[in-house]
Design a protein around this motif. Structure first.
Motif, mmCIF file in Angstrom:
data_model
loop_
_atom_site.group_PDB
_atom_site.id
_atom_site.type_symbol
_atom_site.label_atom_id
_atom_site.label_comp_id
_atom_site.label_asym_id
_atom_site.label_seq_id
_atom_site.Cartn_x
_atom_site.Cartn_y
_atom_site.Cartn_z
ATOM 1 N N LYS A 250 0.825 -1.214 0.000
ATOM 2 C CA LYS A 250 0.000 0.000 0.000
ATOM 3 C C LYS A 250 0.852 1.255 0.000
ATOM 4 C CE LYS A 250 -3.694 -2.368 2.421
ATOM 5 N NZ LYS A 250 -4.346 -2.559 3.706
ATOM 6 N N SER A 251 2.172 1.082 -0.142
ATOM 7 C CA SER A 251 3.130 2.187 -0.192
ATOM 8 C C SER A 251 3.102 3.050 1.066
ATOM 9 C CB SER A 251 2.889 3.050 -1.432
ATOM 10 O OG SER A 251 3.132 2.319 -2.581
ATOM 11 N N LYS A 252 2.728 2.459 2.197
ATOM 12 C CA LYS A 252 2.840 3.192 3.456
ATOM 13 C C LYS A 252 4.314 3.366 3.794
ATOM 14 C CE LYS A 252 -1.454 1.488 5.434
ATOM 15 N NZ LYS A 252 -2.009 0.588 6.442
ATOM 16 N N LEU A 253 5.104 2.362 3.472
ATOM 17 C CA LEU A 253 6.546 2.456 3.680
ATOM 18 C C LEU A 253 7.189 2.829 2.356
ATOM 19 C CD1 LEU A 253 7.293 -0.675 5.893
ATOM 20 C CD2 LEU A 253 7.296 1.716 6.587
ATOM 21 N N HIS A 254 8.011 3.849 2.396
ATOM 22 C CA HIS A 254 8.723 4.268 1.197
ATOM 23 C C HIS A 254 9.870 3.312 0.907
ATOM 24 C CE1 HIS A 254 7.338 8.599 2.294
ATOM 25 N NE2 HIS A 254 6.369 7.893 1.764
ATOM 26 N N LYS A 255 10.483 3.472 -0.247
ATOM 27 C CA LYS A 255 11.645 2.653 -0.599
ATOM 28 C C LYS A 255 12.798 2.918 0.361
ATOM 29 C CE LYS A 255 10.408 0.781 -4.632
ATOM 30 N NZ LYS A 255 10.194 -0.632 -4.725
ATOM 31 N N ARG A 256 12.851 4.114 0.920
ATOM 32 C CA ARG A 256 13.872 4.475 1.908
ATOM 33 C C ARG A 256 13.167 4.960 3.168
ATOM 34 N NH1 ARG A 256 19.056 4.993 0.013
ATOM 35 N NH2 ARG A 256 19.266 4.824 -2.226
ATOM 36 N N GLY A 257 13.704 4.563 4.316
ATOM 37 C CA GLY A 257 13.109 4.971 5.580
ATOM 38 C C GLY A 257 14.018 4.597 6.732
ATOM 39 N N TYR A 258 13.404 4.304 7.872
ATOM 40 C CA TYR A 258 14.161 4.016 9.089
ATOM 41 C C TYR A 258 13.620 2.775 9.775
ATOM 42 C CZ TYR A 258 15.966 8.679 8.440
ATOM 43 O OH TYR A 258 16.582 9.781 7.901
ATOM 44 N N VAL A 259 14.539 1.999 10.342
ATOM 45 C CA VAL A 259 14.209 0.854 11.176
ATOM 46 C C VAL A 259 14.492 1.302 12.604
ATOM 47 C CG1 VAL A 259 14.809 -1.521 11.760
ATOM 48 C CG2 VAL A 259 14.906 -0.768 9.389
ATOM 49 N N LEU A 260 13.506 1.165 13.484
ATOM 50 C CA LEU A 260 13.708 1.487 14.890
ATOM 51 C C LEU A 260 14.066 0.194 15.614
ATOM 52 C CD1 LEU A 260 13.638 3.533 17.214
ATOM 53 C CD2 LEU A 260 11.202 2.971 17.500
#
Length: 185
Positions: A91-101
């Motif tokens: 659903k493209s809530k997560l972009h191709k680039r982001g952060y892992v907590l």
């Protein structure tokens, strides 16, 4: 005309040099001042004819379908993780680039809390690492290969954790390998 060409060439070379020096300086700063984070590994075959001996690193936190993934989850994570991550990516809530907590335990071993597009609030024992995702929902944190001197493959077979230094912006640098007793190899 030739002097203008030479000036342009020199200017381009200087700019490339400045960008290169800046990138190296940022990595050195992360190594010196970044927080040590250990991530559990699921290593792959360590050999390349062109590059010599190396280990392709497959972090347990980045492969939700692996059997080691469930062991690295924090208690905050739901049992529906695979479906939730897959749905979010679809659903493209997560972009191709982001952060892992990650939540860090007393030994600085990172446990996946959540993935998100931007950095947000975090607890004192948590840290963000940048990720990128080009393969469905297996994400990459950028430190995916560890090179070592030829003939030392046996030494690194005992590797259980990849050691990264992570700065406050989520940039990470692989700095070594650790065994199951959390000792540097």
């Amino acid at each position: 005309m030739t002097s203008k060409k030479n000036l342009v060439i020199i200017a381009v070379l200087v700019l490339i040099g400045v960008f290169f020096i800046r990138a190296v300086s940022q990595k050195e700063n992360t190594i010196e001042q970044g927080q040590l984070v250990l991530l559990e590994l699921a290593p792959v075959d360590p050999r390349s004819l062109m590059q010599g001996d190396y280990m392709t690193l497959n972090y347990a936190i980045s492969t939700p379908t692996s059997t080691v993934f469930s062991d690295s989850l924090s208690t905050d994570f739901t049992s529906n993780i695979e479906r939730e991550v897959e749905d979010a990516v679809e659903k493209s809530k997560l972009h191709k680039r982001g952060y892992v907590l990650l939540s860090l335990d007393k030994n600085n071993v990172g446990h996946l809390v959540k993935m998100q597009n931007e950095m947000g609030e975090k607890a004192a024992n948590q840290i963000y690492i940048k990720y990128f995702n080009y393969e469905g929902w297996r994400f990459n944190i950028g430190a995916e290969s560890f090179f070592f001197q030829e003939g030392e493959a046996e030494k690194y077979e005992a590797a259980k954790y990849g050691a990264l230094r992570v700065d406050d912006k989520g940039n990470s640098v692989l700095v070594g390998m650790y065994d199951e007793k959390l000792k540097p190899i």
